[in-house]
Each structure stands twice: as C-alpha cells, then as structure tokens.
Design a protein around this motif. Structure first.
Motif, PDB file in Angstrom:
ATOM      1  N   ALA A  84      71.810  38.034  19.878  1.00  0.00           N
ATOM      2  CA  ALA A  84      71.180  36.851  20.461  1.00  0.00           C
ATOM      3  C   ALA A  84      70.807  35.916  19.318  1.00  0.00           C
ATOM      4  CB  ALA A  84      69.940  37.248  21.254  1.00  0.00           C
ATOM      5  N   ALA A  85      70.683  34.640  19.614  1.00  0.00           N
ATOM      6  CA  ALA A  85      70.286  33.665  18.595  1.00  0.00           C
ATOM      7  C   ALA A  85      69.254  32.727  19.190  1.00  0.00           C
ATOM      8  CB  ALA A  85      71.489  32.875  18.110  1.00  0.00           C
ATOM      9  N   ALA A 111      69.953  41.228  16.225  1.00  0.00           N
ATOM     10  CA  ALA A 111      70.299  42.360  17.083  1.00  0.00           C
ATOM     11  C   ALA A 111      69.135  42.530  18.059  1.00  0.00           C
ATOM     12  CB  ALA A 111      70.487  43.617  16.232  1.00  0.00           C
ATOM     13  N   LEU A 112      69.298  43.416  19.028  1.00  0.00           N
ATOM     14  CA  LEU A 112      68.261  43.654  20.026  1.00  0.00           C
ATOM     15  C   LEU A 112      67.876  45.120  20.042  1.00  0.00           C
ATOM     16  CD1 LEU A 112      69.797  41.492  22.879  1.00  0.00           C
ATOM     17  CD2 LEU A 112      67.981  40.832  21.312  1.00  0.00           C
ATOM     18  N   ARG A 122      63.329  43.386  22.599  1.00  0.00           N
ATOM     19  CA  ARG A 122      62.868  42.585  21.468  1.00  0.00           C
ATOM     20  C   ARG A 122      63.994  42.217  20.506  1.00  0.00           C
ATOM     21  NH1 ARG A 122      57.352  42.631  20.992  1.00  0.00           N
ATOM     22  NH2 ARG A 122      56.243  44.289  22.077  1.00  0.00           N
ATOM     23  N   LEU A 123      63.762  41.128  19.753  1.00  0.00           N
ATOM     24  CA  LEU A 123      64.646  40.789  18.643  1.00  0.00           C
ATOM     25  C   LEU A 123      64.447  41.831  17.550  1.00  0.00           C
ATOM     26  CD1 LEU A 123      64.075  36.930  18.353  1.00  0.00           C
ATOM     27  CD2 LEU A 123      65.917  38.118  19.537  1.00  0.00           C
ATOM     28  N   ASP A 124      65.531  42.210  16.882  1.00  0.00           N
ATOM     29  CA  ASP A 124      65.483  43.244  15.857  1.00  0.00           C
ATOM     30  C   ASP A 124      66.158  42.735  14.586  1.00  0.00           C
ATOM     31  OD1 ASP A 124      65.092  45.762  14.678  1.00  0.00           O
ATOM     32  OD2 ASP A 124      67.021  46.496  15.402  1.00  0.00           O
ATOM     33  N   ILE A 181      72.053  48.287  25.283  1.00  0.00           N
ATOM     34  CA  ILE A 181      71.829  46.852  25.460  1.00  0.00           C
ATOM     35  C   ILE A 181      73.134  46.140  25.131  1.00  0.00           C
ATOM     36  CG2 ILE A 181      70.513  44.857  24.652  1.00  0.00           C
ATOM     37  CD1 ILE A 181      68.355  46.949  23.725  1.00  0.00           C
ATOM     38  N   THR A 182      73.624  45.329  26.073  1.00  0.00           N
ATOM     39  CA  THR A 182      74.878  44.615  25.876  1.00  0.00           C
ATOM     40  C   THR A 182      74.664  43.120  26.081  1.00  0.00           C
ATOM     41  OG1 THR A 182      76.062  46.535  26.762  1.00  0.00           O
ATOM     42  CG2 THR A 182      77.288  44.465  26.607  1.00  0.00           C
TER      43      THR A 182
END
Length: 193
Positions: A84-85, A111-112, A122-124, A181-182
């Motif tokens: 995600a961005a 990454a998530l 969450r953002l990772d 998570i996709t």
C-alpha cells in the motif's frame, strides 16, 4: 386439495429467505466485505481511504528545530508488489527557514501486517519513495528531503488502515483471526482463519 408444507413455519421462513437471497444478492451487501463462505474479508479502497483520512493531519518535531506535518492523505494500492502507499502533503516548519514553512508532497509505500491484540491491519516498515519540495533547491533541499522522509516514515509506521471490532470477527460461537493479506487493485483482501 390444498398443498400443505410439513415443515414448521420458522424453517419454511428460513428456507424461503435463503432461497430468495440466492436470487437477490442485496441482503448480503449489508455484510460489507465479509464473505464467511470463502473465509475472507475485502476492504475497498474507499473504505480504507475514509479510515486513513480520519487520522490526519499528523505532525512530529525533529531535532527540536523542525516540525514536520502530513495532511490530505491519498491511498494507493500496488497489487503486483503487495504494498500500500500513502501520498500526502508534507510541510516542514522551522524558525531557521525562509520562508518559515516549506511544503511539498511525499509518497510512502509499505508492506502490511496484522496486529492481533488491536485487531488492526497496519502499515509495516513504510519507506519514503518520493519527496518533492516547492521553492527549495541545492543542499538545503537535500537536507530537508532527508528530514521529511525520516519523519514521514516514523509518522506512518504502524498506522492502522482498518481496525476490526470483536463483533465483526465473530459469527455464532466462532471468532475468526486474520491470516494472509493480499493487496488488490481496488482493495485489500484478508483471509479469515
């Protein structure tokens, strides 16, 4: 002679409701992105964007000299990289700057991960991919870009994209956990375990 069902009224009602639901999928639309038949949940881009927007603006001090802020976030989804961005307006303010505030745009990809105790997606390990500042050039621009990138990554680290309630993850006596998570083109799909 009139036909009479031998099923009790409540079972006939349930059977009609289930058969009717197959013909008209509208009642299942109320379940949002949960699909317990395939054991997955899909959060749409619009749903995630609304959740992210609630948590902005954000800001943080850096070296007691600069205040870095982010506002107006826009979610991007990269299905190929499964990332995600977030692209946001960035501001850096300091009494040492002329003018005292510089603005630009930053894009951070991530990454998530799933945080089970908080039931949050969450953002990772977010990473600043692009940072552009307006009206600043040379070494000053390079230094401010480094500061902006570091603080933007810190501000977005562990930022929740979607938080689930206990009720959402419980059907009957079964409580689901989040698995794989996709990232998809128009949303994020998670497996329900």
């Amino acid at each position: 002679m009139q036909y009479r069902s031998f099923l009790p009224l409540s079972r006939r009602f349930l059977l009609r409701a289930l058969l009717g639901a197959a013909a008209a999928p509208a009642p299942f639309a109320a379940l949002a992105g949960f699909n317990f038949f395939t054991s997955e949940y899909t959060a749409t881009r619009e749903e995630l964007q609304a959740q992210i927007a609630k948590r902005f603006p954000v800001q943080q001090r850096y070296a007691e000299i600069f205040t870095v802020g982010l506002r107006d976030p826009q979610l991007g989804l990269d299905a190929r990289a499964n990332r995600a961005a977030i692209t946001a307006v960035l501001s850096i303010a300091s009494p040492l700057l002329r003018p005292s505030t510089v603005e630009g745009v930053v894009s951070v990809s991530s990454a998530l991960k799933y945080d089970a105790p908080a039931r949050a997606l969450r953002l990772d390990q977010p990473k600043a991919e692009r940072l552009e500042l307006q009206g600043v050039t040379g070494r000053d621009a390079e230094r401010l870009q480094q500061i902006g990138a570091v603080v933007a990554q810190e501000l977005l680290r562990d930022q929740p994209l979607r938080t689930f309630t206990a009720e959402e993850l419980t059907v009957g006596r079964k409580t689901y956990e989040i698995g794989d998570i996709t990232v998809q083109q128009d949303g994020i799909k998670v497996a329900l375990l």
